[in-house]
Design a protein around this motif. Structure first.
Motif, mmCIF file in Angstrom:
data_model
loop_
_atom_site.group_PDB
_atom_site.id
_atom_site.type_symbol
_atom_site.label_atom_id
_atom_site.label_comp_id
_atom_site.label_asym_id
_atom_site.label_seq_id
_atom_site.Cartn_x
_atom_site.Cartn_y
_atom_site.Cartn_z
ATOM 1 N N ALA A 195 17.921 -4.913 -15.380
ATOM 2 C CA ALA A 195 18.924 -3.905 -15.727
ATOM 3 C C ALA A 195 18.285 -2.561 -16.054
ATOM 4 O O ALA A 195 18.733 -1.513 -15.565
ATOM 5 N N LEU A 196 17.239 -2.555 -16.879
ATOM 6 C CA LEU A 196 16.659 -1.267 -17.271
ATOM 7 C C LEU A 196 15.935 -0.593 -16.114
ATOM 8 O O LEU A 196 15.797 0.632 -16.075
ATOM 9 N N LYS A 197 15.465 -1.391 -15.163
ATOM 10 C CA LYS A 197 14.843 -0.828 -13.972
ATOM 11 C C LYS A 197 15.881 -0.357 -12.949
ATOM 12 O O LYS A 197 15.546 0.402 -12.033
ATOM 13 N N GLY A 198 17.129 -0.820 -13.086
ATOM 14 C CA GLY A 198 18.127 -0.546 -12.067
ATOM 15 C C GLY A 198 17.798 -1.267 -10.782
ATOM 16 O O GLY A 198 18.020 -0.759 -9.680
ATOM 17 N N ARG A 199 17.294 -2.486 -10.920
ATOM 18 C CA ARG A 199 16.784 -3.261 -9.792
ATOM 19 C C ARG A 199 17.749 -4.389 -9.468
ATOM 20 O O ARG A 199 18.259 -5.062 -10.377
ATOM 21 N N ALA A 200 18.010 -4.612 -8.197
ATOM 22 C CA ALA A 200 18.906 -5.697 -7.786
ATOM 23 C C ALA A 200 18.284 -7.042 -8.123
ATOM 24 O O ALA A 200 17.060 -7.223 -8.050
ATOM 25 N N LEU A 201 19.127 -7.997 -8.477
ATOM 26 C CA LEU A 201 18.643 -9.329 -8.851
ATOM 27 C C LEU A 201 18.020 -10.074 -7.676
ATOM 28 O O LEU A 201 17.377 -11.101 -7.864
ATOM 29 N N THR A 202 18.186 -9.544 -6.472
ATOM 30 C CA THR A 202 17.584 -10.160 -5.290
ATOM 31 C C THR A 202 16.182 -9.621 -5.001
ATOM 32 O O THR A 202 15.522 -10.105 -4.078
ATOM 33 N N GLU A 203 15.741 -8.616 -5.777
ATOM 34 C CA GLU A 203 14.409 -8.047 -5.585
ATOM 35 C C GLU A 203 13.443 -8.714 -6.559
ATOM 36 O O GLU A 203 13.605 -8.595 -7.776
ATOM 37 N N PRO A 204 12.429 -9.421 -6.082
ATOM 38 C CA PRO A 204 11.539 -10.160 -6.974
ATOM 39 C C PRO A 204 10.741 -9.259 -7.891
ATOM 40 O O PRO A 204 10.469 -8.089 -7.569
ATOM 41 N N LEU A 205 10.373 -9.807 -9.034
ATOM 42 C CA LEU A 205 9.526 -9.110 -9.995
ATOM 43 C C LEU A 205 8.107 -9.676 -9.930
ATOM 44 O O LEU A 205 7.938 -10.893 -9.796
ATOM 45 N N PRO A 206 7.084 -8.824 -10.024
ATOM 46 C CA PRO A 206 5.709 -9.335 -10.011
ATOM 47 C C PRO A 206 5.378 -10.061 -11.305
ATOM 48 O O PRO A 206 5.988 -9.816 -12.356
ATOM 49 N N VAL A 207 4.392 -10.943 -11.224
ATOM 50 C CA VAL A 207 3.993 -11.773 -12.363
ATOM 51 C C VAL A 207 2.511 -11.569 -12.646
ATOM 52 O O VAL A 207 1.685 -11.575 -11.729
ATOM 53 N N LEU A 208 2.179 -11.381 -13.925
ATOM 54 C CA LEU A 208 0.796 -11.199 -14.353
ATOM 55 C C LEU A 208 0.244 -12.495 -14.921
ATOM 56 O O LEU A 208 0.887 -13.157 -15.737
#
Length: 222
Positions: free
Chosen positions: A70-83
């Motif tokens: 939400a805070l990124k304004g990113r669609a839930l279908t766009e994956p997030l990177p993992v550290l």
């Protein structure tokens, strides 16, 4: 280590919310206690990496992951990177890892290379945007690695900016952009590289660069 806070007036009420900011020395190797407390409680924090400032949470906190989308304004279908904390975790959070992915990890981790692999069951579908792959990275900065090591859980680690804003190079940039949408900011000075990580799809044969960045790959399939 020092601590200070900024107040943001809420449009929903009269009481301002204070945003805690922790100042750490560049290259800090210890995980700040306050940052660990926030993450363990399912919160969202901003922290320095070797590339740019990141915003993150533990991957197993669905509510916090949704907040980051939400805070990124990113669609839930766009994956997030993992550290990750250590290259040895590649096989814990990736599956059917290709020889090319292993070579890239051996060459560039810890560092500014995000390697896309097929995700294992330990990566929640929400983090991966509902897809079968995930971008994994072991950052070159010791602080996010220490956070993951102390938590025992990887972090979502995406650039700490809203959609359309430049990737932040200082904690001040993050505060101006995101305000109090996060629970804590760890200010560690300017990241040494100042460029986002290079992203490589290692499920392809040969691997292909999805996003140019701080690492220049001359022969990604070698």
């Amino acid at each position: 280590m020092s601590y200070y806070g900024l107040s943001f007036a809420s449009t929903r009420g009269l009481d301002p919310r204070r945003l805690p900011i922790i100042r750490v020395e560049p290259g800090e190797r210890a995980a700040p206690r306050r940052a660990l407390e926030v993450l363990r409680g399912g919160g969202v924090i901003v922290f320095p990496t070797d590339t740019v400032y990141g915003v993150g949470c533990r991957i197993d906190s669905e509510a916090a992951v949704r907040r980051i989308y939400a805070l990124k304004g990113r669609a839930l279908t766009e994956p997030l990177p993992v550290l990750l904390a250590d290259p040895a975790q590649l096989d814990e959070y990736g599956t059917a890892v290709t020889p090319s992915a292993r070579r890239l990890a051996a060459l560039y981790w810890p560092g500014a290379l995000t390697i896309v692999v097929r995700r294992s069951e330990r990566i929640p579908a929400l983090v991966a945007g509902g897809g079968a792959t995930v971008g994994l990275r072991v950052p070159g900065h010791p602080l996010p690695r220490a956070l993951v090591r102390e938590l025992g859980v990887p972090l979502v680690g995406t650039s700490a900016n809203s959609h359309g804003a430049p990737a932040p190079l200082t904690a001040q940039h993050v505060v101006f952009d995101l305000g109090d949408a996060v629970d804590l900011v760890v200010d560690g000075g300017r990241p040494p590289l100042g460029l986002e990580s290079t992203v490589v799809d290692a499920t392809a044969d040969p691997p292909r660069v999805l996003r140019p960045g701080a690492v220049i790959l001359s022969e990604p399939a070698a």
